[in-house]
Motif scaffolding. Structure first.
Motif, PDB file in Angstrom:
ATOM      1  N   GLY A 161     -38.907 -10.380  94.238  1.00  0.00           N
ATOM      2  CA  GLY A 161     -40.396 -10.708  96.365  1.00  0.00           C
ATOM      3  C   GLY A 161     -40.326  -9.058  96.724  1.00  0.00           C
ATOM      4  O   GLY A 161     -41.382  -8.795  96.944  1.00  0.00           O
ATOM      5  N   ARG A 162     -39.187  -9.319  97.010  1.00  0.00           N
ATOM      6  CA  ARG A 162     -38.556  -8.171  98.012  1.00  0.00           C
ATOM      7  C   ARG A 162     -39.097  -6.984  97.254  1.00  0.00           C
ATOM      8  O   ARG A 162     -39.005  -5.911  98.271  1.00  0.00           O
TER       9      ARG A 162
ATOM     10  N   LEU B  38     -40.896  -6.062  95.197  1.00  0.00           N
ATOM     11  CA  LEU B  38     -42.172  -5.380  94.715  1.00  0.00           C
ATOM     12  C   LEU B  38     -42.807  -5.075  96.433  1.00  0.00           C
ATOM     13  O   LEU B  38     -43.938  -4.393  96.630  1.00  0.00           O
ATOM     14  N   ILE B  39     -42.094  -6.477  97.453  1.00  0.00           N
ATOM     15  CA  ILE B  39     -43.074  -6.028  99.081  1.00  0.00           C
ATOM     16  C   ILE B  39     -42.949  -3.929  98.929  1.00  0.00           C
ATOM     17  O   ILE B  39     -43.392  -3.345  99.747  1.00  0.00           O
TER      18      ILE B  39
ATOM     19  N   SER C 225     -45.211  -2.059  97.358  1.00  0.00           N
ATOM     20  CA  SER C 225     -46.321  -2.177  97.630  1.00  0.00           C
ATOM     21  C   SER C 225     -45.951  -0.896  99.392  1.00  0.00           C
ATOM     22  O   SER C 225     -47.253  -0.192  99.540  1.00  0.00           O
TER      23      SER C 225
ATOM     24  N   ALA D  91     -46.284  -9.770  94.476  1.00  0.00           N
ATOM     25  CA  ALA D  91     -45.548  -9.747  94.694  1.00  0.00           C
ATOM     26  C   ALA D  91     -45.875 -11.261  95.409  1.00  0.00           C
ATOM     27  O   ALA D  91     -45.276 -12.049  95.181  1.00  0.00           O
ATOM     28  N   THR D  92     -47.184 -11.319  95.100  1.00  0.00           N
ATOM     29  CA  THR D  92     -47.525 -13.051  95.980  1.00  0.00           C
ATOM     30  C   THR D  92     -47.663 -14.131  94.893  1.00  0.00           C
ATOM     31  O   THR D  92     -47.262 -15.166  95.377  1.00  0.00           O
TER      32      THR D  92
ATOM     33  N   SER E 254     -47.535  -4.123 105.019  1.00  0.00           N
ATOM     34  CA  SER E 254     -46.678  -4.306 103.586  1.00  0.00           C
ATOM     35  C   SER E 254     -45.304  -4.117 104.690  1.00  0.00           C
ATOM     36  O   SER E 254     -44.105  -5.045 104.553  1.00  0.00           O
TER      37      SER E 254
ATOM     38  N   PHE F  55     -39.145 -13.401 102.024  1.00  0.00           N
ATOM     39  CA  PHE F  55     -38.586 -13.784 100.333  1.00  0.00           C
ATOM     40  C   PHE F  55     -36.677 -13.667 101.045  1.00  0.00           C
ATOM     41  O   PHE F  55     -36.207 -12.971 100.318  1.00  0.00           O
TER      42      PHE F  55
END
Lengths: 173, 667, 155
Positions: free
Chosen positions: B6-7, B9-10, B13, B53-54, B137, B147
């Motif tokens: 997740g991290r 992906l953030i 973004s 990420a969501t 972001s 995350f």
């Protein structure tokens, strides 16, 4: 360049941001009491389980820790041992006094018998004493100095540190 | 594994948004087609990254992966699945991730839909959108990181705030809210692009208008859902308390509504361009202010999250956005061409100005009332409150004035009108005013404000109905049948007009419903012993008994009541007191029986299971349901107005005989 | 019974009289009392809830305060006196209707200012536009060339 737009916009923006910034770090729910620095409202209430009257004026000459609480309030359960222990330590130089309102006599007695009591607890039946003191909820504790003037107020359960800190304010006079 | 994914992906973004913003502005300056395509690519990449990420977060919640910090915070194995999904936005960090998701979807769709005909404005718009996206972001990557990896994941979590699991409205109110507020970033981007280009031409008005209208619809419904939820759940019989966070949601709606109206003057006359753009900028800035107010902990509110590092960060962004907007306006607003003029004071254009004035006044009053306690505390150090009495006193007259303008404005023609035309337009609807006042009086309304509202409402209703069906009537005059005239004039063409007047008609219903339900509300306090029946405003209320229900997160003491009228049972209501483990005070939950005519609402103030007694407050309020229904009608009318006109339809109309009088297409 | 107890125990319960003197209005009862309690209760803020009035809030303290309002109204205290009493013990925070005259005047000032601006804007907009029918400026070379061709180089 449109000067008036620039000036008006910057003024509105700066004022707004400054106001919001000033609010950061402050807890909006912490209400300051207007009674601080003023004489504590007089009262004489009945001690729970007895027919005796306790008058707050009788404690003049020493600081008083005045604690408003009730048996239905969870944080009051947490702080009770702190108050009892400190009362044992500090009395008779500092007087502790508990005021219960909106509660039932037998519940209060049961609570005190179970959890111990080292200072008088009085009953404020109609809750008028609480209103006179500006009590918003329970538990709230007031710290009076030796002359009966309110020097500090704390809303929330007592901890040894908070007790010490506020008591110092009352003892400074 | 999940948390680091997740991290990443953030962070991806964040990179996509930041890079895309730079490239977008670069494309705007150099007009490079390659750069524009690259910027578009970054926009899609941002949307994809944040959506991924969501999805990771939703997966972690559903799989109860407590190694992810946010899941450890709000997840729980005990709660039903829908609550797990809802917990995505229930707490601070998740809600900002959700904000990013909605923004990503909006940016992707807006980029895609404007890729062909708006190449002049798209680069700068993308630049602005992605700059905002980069900020969010950054928040998600930094101060509001959901995350984090939890080193020793617990076996179970506490679940989201108990209050949020009470009612299904809790599931739909936040998404609507976000779709409304986040969406305002898109028209902000177009408005900034127009300023940067120094041109607000007809070719950018359409995306500006549509991208303003769609979030507005969501905002409107969201505000209504919030009020409805408060009414059903909180127990004081009301739906709007002027709470700071409620006000925060109202402010951008007010400026957006003003902008939706002034944009029509831009379309028709080519004037008020700078003002319309200012309103759109203000709407966006107010959404950022709103998110600050909700998340900073500065304001005393039912909705507040606790204070954290997020507050100062959002404030910095707000300050930067304000500075950018003011500078852009100051340097570029004079470039916007004034193409037309106002013919006279008794024209629809002039009334649009009055409309805007009232909305701006409302915005100012609500804003000043909300921040005044902060000002006083900063300057004088004392604490004071600004509550309902202030806001109600200010908003009621302004609301009545608005209803007045809603009647008079559409009655007046566009452009110059002589005295005879004005009289012909303004006098007949007085009949509507009289009819409504008489009907209200017969129903029992006596308060001066209510009767005045009814008068304005009746006037507005007649004007609105008249204007609404004008295309149909004109077609019938030139020979069409009723059916054909209706389908052709109202549904196939003139959708924007028809939809907009539906919104106006619904607004009249909302305002009248609010006025009547408040002024004719009856409030009765009763004390019951078991089995007792008492009268309350013509209803017979019987206290059946007390029930106790224990659930994992709360214990409910329920008072069961039967409500009957004239011997016939109408409802069995079960108001309750919920004792949550985490709360100091019990939370009362009312029960309501709603009909189109009136609501019977019982709120429990005191219940004693041992002695089988109960104290209740009974509210009888007429027409409450109309408030919710009419707002939904507003949303549907606006959606209908948004349905695009197919080019084939316009071409085929060239073959049909034109009606004898020119038919206004737009409102 | 209470009187007997009071006499026996010499209780001294704090009362509004100590703060705001004796009642200045007429005592209320029945429907009027109920309605007025609600009205005055709407003006007092529940100290523990977020912004709710004492009339609407189910919190213990709010219920207590509302009962006190009812008692004082029954004894004949005016709204002004009751608000003053609560303000003395809770602070200005407890008043939901702000006392600040500045705050009440600001919207009126804004209305006057706004109306003036609208009026002036209307007057300005009634003038014909500065350059009617002028084509919008452009720095697009192709568009400039097209315009040149169309207008025969007259521009």
């Amino acid at each position: 360049m449109n000067r008036s737009v620039l000036v008006i916009g910057l003024i509105i923006g700066a004022v707004l941001v400054t106001i919001l910034f000033s609010g950061l770090g402050r807890d909006p729910a912490a209400i300051r009491s207007p009674l601080i620095g003023k004489p504590a409202p007089a009262f004489a209430l009945r001690e729970v389980g007895t027919n005796r009257t306790v008058d707050i004026a009788q404690f003049k000459g020493k600081p008083v820790v005045l604690n408003f609480w009730a048996t239905w309030c969870m944080p009051c359960w947490e702080e009770h041992p702190v108050l009892v222990a400190n009362a044992n330590m500090l009395q008779p130089n500092v007087q502790f006094l508990g005021v219960v309102f909106q509660d039932k006599e037998d519940k209060i007695l049961g609570f005190l018998n179970q959890r111990g009591s080292s200072y008088p607890t009085v009953v404020d039946d109609a809750g008028k004493t609480a209103i006179a003191y500006g009590v918003g909820g329970v538990p709230e504790t007031y710290f009076l100095d030796a002359n009966g003037v309110i020097r500090a107020k704390y809303a929330g359960p007592m901890s040894p540190d908070i007790l010490r800190e506020n008591l110092q304010k009352a003892m400074r006079q | 594994m999940t948390a680091p994914l997740g991290r990443i992906l953030i962070l991806a973004s964040l990179f996509a948004a930041a890079a895309g913003a730079f490239v977008g502005f670069y494309a705007g300056r150099t007009r490079s087609a390659v750069a524009l395509r690259l910027a578009r690519g970054f926009a899609y990449a941002y949307a994809a990254a944040i959506a991924a990420a969501t999805l990771v977060m939703v997966y972690a919640l559903l799989a109860h992966d407590f190694s992810v910090s946010y899941v450890a915070q709000v997840g729980s194995r005990q709660i039903p699945t829908w609550v797990t999904v809802v917990s995505l936005w229930s707490s601070l960090e998740g809600s900002i991730l959700f904000w990013g998701l909605v923004l990503g979807v909006y940016i992707a769709i807006s980029t895609f839909l404007t890729r062909r005909r708006y190449e002049e404005y798209q680069p700068d718009a993308i630049g602005v959108w992605l700059a905002c996206a980069a900020f969010f972001s950054f928040l998600i990557a930094g101060p509001a990181n959901p995350f984090h990896t939890v080193p020793n994941p617990p076996l179970d979590g506490p679940g989201p705030n108990a209050l949020l699991q009470n009612h299904v409205l809790m599931a739909i109110h936040p998404p609507f809210l976000y779709l409304g507020y986040v969406g305002m970033t898109i028209p902000f981007g177009f408005a900034c692009a127009a300023l940067i280009k120094g041109r607000l031409g007809h070719n950018v008005l359409k995306p500006l208008r549509v991208s303003l209208m769609l979030p507005w619809i969501f905002q409107t419904v969201a505000i209504m859902l919030g009020g409805w939820w408060a009414y059903e759940v909180l127990g004081w019989g009301g739906y709007w308390a002027w709470d700071p966070v409620e006000n925060a949601s109202l402010l951008p709606w007010l400026t957006a509504t003003a902008a939706l109206h002034s944009i029509m003057v831009v379309e028709r006359r080519g004037i008020l361009k700078g003002w319309t753009i200012t309103l759109i900028q203000a709407t966006f800035l107010l959404t950022i202010l709103g998110t600050f107010m909700t998340r900073s902990g500065v304001f005393n509110s039912v909705h507040s999250f606790t204070q954290s590092a997020i507050g100062p960060t959002i404030l910095v962004f707000l300050a930067a956005a304000l500075l950018f907007t003011v500078a852009l306006l100051a340097f570029r607003i004079d470039k916007l061409e004034v193409e037309g003029r106002i013919e006279g004071a008794a024209s629809r254009e002039a009334l649009f100005l009055v409309n805007n004035l009232i909305f701006v006044l409302l915005t100012f009053t609500v804003l000043i009332g909300t921040v005044f306690p902060l000002i006083v505390e900063a300057v004088k150090g004392k604490q004071m409150s600004v509550g309902r009495p202030y806001f109600d006193s200010m908003s009621v007259p302004l609301g009545a004035l608005l209803l007045f303008v809603l009647g008079v404005g559409p009655a007046l023609p566009w452009g110059r009108a002589n005295a005879a035309q004005v009289k012909k337009a303004l006098l007949p609807p007085l009949i509507g005013a009289l009819v409504f006042v008489a009907a209200g009086f017969a129903f029992g309304a006596r308060t001066p404000w209510t009767l005045l509202t009814l008068a304005f409402g009746g006037y507005a209703a007649q004007v609105t109905l008249g204007q609404m069906f004008m295309p149909m009537r004109q077609r019938m005059k030139s020979g069409d049948s009723l059916g054909a005239a209706f389908v052709d004039g109202q549904l196939r063409r003139g959708r924007r007009r028809f939809g907009s007047y539906i919104v106006h008609a619904a607004v009249v219903i909302v305002v009248i419903a609010i006025a009547i339900s408040s002024s004719m509300r009856q409030q009765i306090e009763l004390h019951f012993t078991k089995g007792q029946t008492q009268k309350a405003a013509g209803y017979d209320v019987t206290f059946v008994g007390v029930e106790e229900r224990t659930e994992p997160h709360r214990i409910s003491t329920i008072g069961v009541f039967n409500v009957a009228k004239n011997g016939k049972q109408i409802a069995r209501l079960e108001p309750r007191m919920n004792h949550y483990q985490s709360m100091r005070e019990p939370i009362g939950s009312p029960d309501v029986h709603s009909t189109l005519l009136r609501d019977v609402y019982i709120s429990l103030s005191n219940v004693d299971a041992a002695n089988e007694t109960a104290s209740i407050t009974v509210f009888i309020a007429p027409f409450i349901v109309w408030i919710w229904l009419a707002v939904i009608a507003m949303a549907l009318g606006a959606l209908f107005a948004l349905i695009p006109q197919r080019r084939a339809v316009i071409l085929s109309e060239a073959k049909d005989p034109l009606p004898t009088r020119a038919e206004p297409e737009t409102v | 019974m209470t009187i007997v107890l009071l006499l026996l125990l010499q209780l001294n319960v704090p009362d509004a009289a100590q703060f705001v003197g004796s009642p200045k209005g007429a005592p209320l009862a029945g429907e009027a009392l109920f309605a007025r309690t609600n009205e005055v209760g709407q003006l007092l803020r529940c100290p523990v809830c977020q912004g709710m009035s004492v009339a609407d809030s189910p919190a213990e303290m709010a219920v207590n305060m509302k009962a006190q309002v009812r008692e004082l109204l029954a004894r004949g205290y005016t709204e002004e006196q009751i608000l003053e009493y609560f303000e003395k013990s809770y602070g200005e925070f407890v008043l939901l209707r702000p006392k600040s005259r500045v705050l009440w005047m600001l919207p009126l000032a804004a209305l006057i200012l706004g109306a003036a601006v609208v009026f002036m804007k209307l007057r300005k907009l009634e003038q014909p536009p500065p350059t009617a029918n002028r084509q919008p400026p452009t720095d697009d070379p192709y568009l400039t060339r097209v315009r040149d061709l169309v207008s025969g180089g007259k521009q």
